[in-house]
Design a protein around this motif. Structure first.
Motif, PDB file in Angstrom:
ATOM      1  N   LEU A  45      17.510  12.999  49.059  1.00  0.00           N
ATOM      2  CA  LEU A  45      16.060  12.755  49.171  1.00  0.00           C
ATOM      3  C   LEU A  45      15.352  12.446  47.315  1.00  0.00           C
ATOM      4  CD1 LEU A  45      15.532  14.385  52.056  1.00  0.00           C
ATOM      5  CD2 LEU A  45      16.038  12.073  51.548  1.00  0.00           C
ATOM      6  N   MET A  46      15.808  13.780  46.611  1.00  0.00           N
ATOM      7  CA  MET A  46      15.007  14.554  45.035  1.00  0.00           C
ATOM      8  C   MET A  46      15.679  13.392  44.254  1.00  0.00           C
ATOM      9  SD  MET A  46      15.634  17.987  46.141  1.00  0.00           S
ATOM     10  CE  MET A  46      14.051  19.131  44.007  1.00  0.00           C
ATOM     11  N   LYS A  47      14.141  13.381  43.538  1.00  0.00           N
ATOM     12  CA  LYS A  47      14.548  12.712  42.368  1.00  0.00           C
ATOM     13  C   LYS A  47      14.786  13.763  40.485  1.00  0.00           C
ATOM     14  CE  LYS A  47      12.629   8.471  44.108  1.00  0.00           C
ATOM     15  NZ  LYS A  47      10.892   7.809  43.191  1.00  0.00           N
ATOM     16  N   VAL A  80      11.244  20.361  45.744  1.00  0.00           N
ATOM     17  CA  VAL A  80      10.710  20.017  47.275  1.00  0.00           C
ATOM     18  C   VAL A  80      10.792  21.381  48.164  1.00  0.00           C
ATOM     19  CG1 VAL A  80      11.185  18.875  49.242  1.00  0.00           C
ATOM     20  CG2 VAL A  80      11.512  17.984  47.107  1.00  0.00           C
ATOM     21  N   THR A  81      10.234  21.848  49.134  1.00  0.00           N
ATOM     22  CA  THR A  81      10.076  22.631  49.947  1.00  0.00           C
ATOM     23  C   THR A  81      11.136  22.087  51.253  1.00  0.00           C
ATOM     24  OG1 THR A  81       7.987  24.017  49.168  1.00  0.00           O
ATOM     25  CG2 THR A  81       9.187  24.254  51.245  1.00  0.00           C
ATOM     26  N   PHE A  82      11.897  22.516  51.512  1.00  0.00           N
ATOM     27  CA  PHE A  82      12.981  22.151  52.831  1.00  0.00           C
ATOM     28  C   PHE A  82      12.409  23.469  53.942  1.00  0.00           C
ATOM     29  CE2 PHE A  82      14.873  19.846  49.264  1.00  0.00           C
ATOM     30  CZ  PHE A  82      14.859  19.072  50.100  1.00  0.00           C
ATOM     31  N   LEU A  83      12.260  22.774  55.595  1.00  0.00           N
ATOM     32  CA  LEU A  83      12.026  23.620  56.252  1.00  0.00           C
ATOM     33  C   LEU A  83      13.338  23.483  57.712  1.00  0.00           C
ATOM     34  CD1 LEU A  83       8.899  23.390  57.410  1.00  0.00           C
ATOM     35  CD2 LEU A  83       9.536  25.545  55.953  1.00  0.00           C
ATOM     36  N   PHE A  84      13.852  24.199  57.379  1.00  0.00           N
ATOM     37  CA  PHE A  84      16.065  23.858  58.148  1.00  0.00           C
ATOM     38  C   PHE A  84      15.558  25.088  59.466  1.00  0.00           C
ATOM     39  CE2 PHE A  84      17.191  23.663  53.005  1.00  0.00           C
ATOM     40  CZ  PHE A  84      16.888  22.060  53.016  1.00  0.00           C
ATOM     41  N   PRO A  85      16.044  24.110  60.373  1.00  0.00           N
ATOM     42  CA  PRO A  85      16.447  24.963  61.424  1.00  0.00           C
ATOM     43  C   PRO A  85      18.005  25.319  61.030  1.00  0.00           C
ATOM     44  CG  PRO A  85      17.044  22.865  61.675  1.00  0.00           C
ATOM     45  CD  PRO A  85      15.564  22.558  60.293  1.00  0.00           C
ATOM     46  N   SER A  86      18.137  26.820  61.651  1.00  0.00           N
ATOM     47  CA  SER A  86      19.644  27.648  61.472  1.00  0.00           C
ATOM     48  C   SER A  86      20.316  26.559  61.600  1.00  0.00           C
ATOM     49  CB  SER A  86      19.428  28.857  62.529  1.00  0.00           C
ATOM     50  OG  SER A  86      20.065  27.780  64.204  1.00  0.00           O
ATOM     51  N   THR A  91      13.930  22.498  43.009  1.00  0.00           N
ATOM     52  CA  THR A  91      13.602  21.738  41.733  1.00  0.00           C
ATOM     53  C   THR A  91      14.912  21.731  41.438  1.00  0.00           C
ATOM     54  OG1 THR A  91      12.152  23.354  41.245  1.00  0.00           O
ATOM     55  CG2 THR A  91      12.573  22.137  39.495  1.00  0.00           C
ATOM     56  N   LEU A  92      14.676  19.975  41.284  1.00  0.00           N
ATOM     57  CA  LEU A  92      15.815  19.297  41.151  1.00  0.00           C
ATOM     58  C   LEU A  92      15.915  18.714  39.355  1.00  0.00           C
ATOM     59  CD1 LEU A  92      18.649  17.836  41.343  1.00  0.00           C
ATOM     60  CD2 LEU A  92      17.209  15.721  42.421  1.00  0.00           C
ATOM     61  N   ILE A  93      16.129  19.698  38.361  1.00  0.00           N
ATOM     62  CA  ILE A  93      16.661  19.465  36.911  1.00  0.00           C
ATOM     63  C   ILE A  93      16.767  18.624  36.783  1.00  0.00           C
ATOM     64  CG2 ILE A  93      16.827  21.159  35.226  1.00  0.00           C
ATOM     65  CD1 ILE A  93      17.028  23.272  37.223  1.00  0.00           C
TER      66      ILE A  93
END
Length: 186
Positions: free
Chosen positions: A135-137, A142-148, A172-174
């Protein structure tokens, strides 16, 4: 002698009989699977409630729900209109990330894990992060919230992350190296 040959022939024919199936002494009804399904649904509902509480508490960020079952918000979004490339299968990305519990306790701090190089969908990485990177460029954080179940699930990471921990991961996508560029270099 004839009797011995007849006896050997009978024994040989009897030995060629196909084996019969053995049936189990007890049969399971499948109730354990049903109980497991109910338990996992309850766990997911609990984790979603925790994630929604985090989202509601963070009034400065605008979280989006992904189709893959996690939530995310941009800390730094790419403003470069020419940079529309998102990583796809086979592309190689370089990224940094940190991991916290939903209540903010640091598990892996920024810089604690080395910058990671990852070939999209071709290496082992937990499913939420694998889908989130797509989803990133380049240059975005981006901060993601993941269920387990989208993070490390039942087994954890066998180090600092325990069983069934929902996670908050800042990524951070470098750099993105497209598959075609990699093939041209070889």
């Amino acid at each position: 002698m004839k009797k011995a040959l007849v006896l050997i022939a009978i024994l040989a024919l009897a030995a060629c009989k196909s084996p019969e199936a053995r049936y189990p002494v007890t049969q399971k009804s499948g109730s354990h699977i049903s109980e497991s399904i109910v338990k996992n649904q309850e766990l997911l509902e609990k984790e979603i409630a925790q994630i929604e509480a985090v989202i509601n508490k963070d009034s400065t960020s605008e979280y989006q729900s992904s189709q893959d079952g996690f939530w995310y918000t941009y800390n730094q979004k790419s403003k470069d209109s020419a940079n529309l490339v998102k990583p796809e299968f086979g592309d190689v990305v370089e990224f940094d990330y940190s991991i916290k519990t939903l209540d903010g306790q640091v598990i892996y701090a920024e810089g604690e894990k080395a910058t990671r190089t990852y070939a999209i969908d071709q290496e082992k990485l937990f499913s939420g992060l694998r889908q989130g990177l797509k989803l990133m460029k380049e240059g975005e954080t981006v901060t993601f919230l993941f269920p387990s179940y989208k993070a490390y699930g039942y087994y954890g990471d066998k180090n600092k992350i325990g069983t069934n921990w929902p996670l908050k991961t800042k990524v951070t996508l470098i750099k993105i190296i497209e598959k075609e560029k990699i093939q041209n270099q070889q």
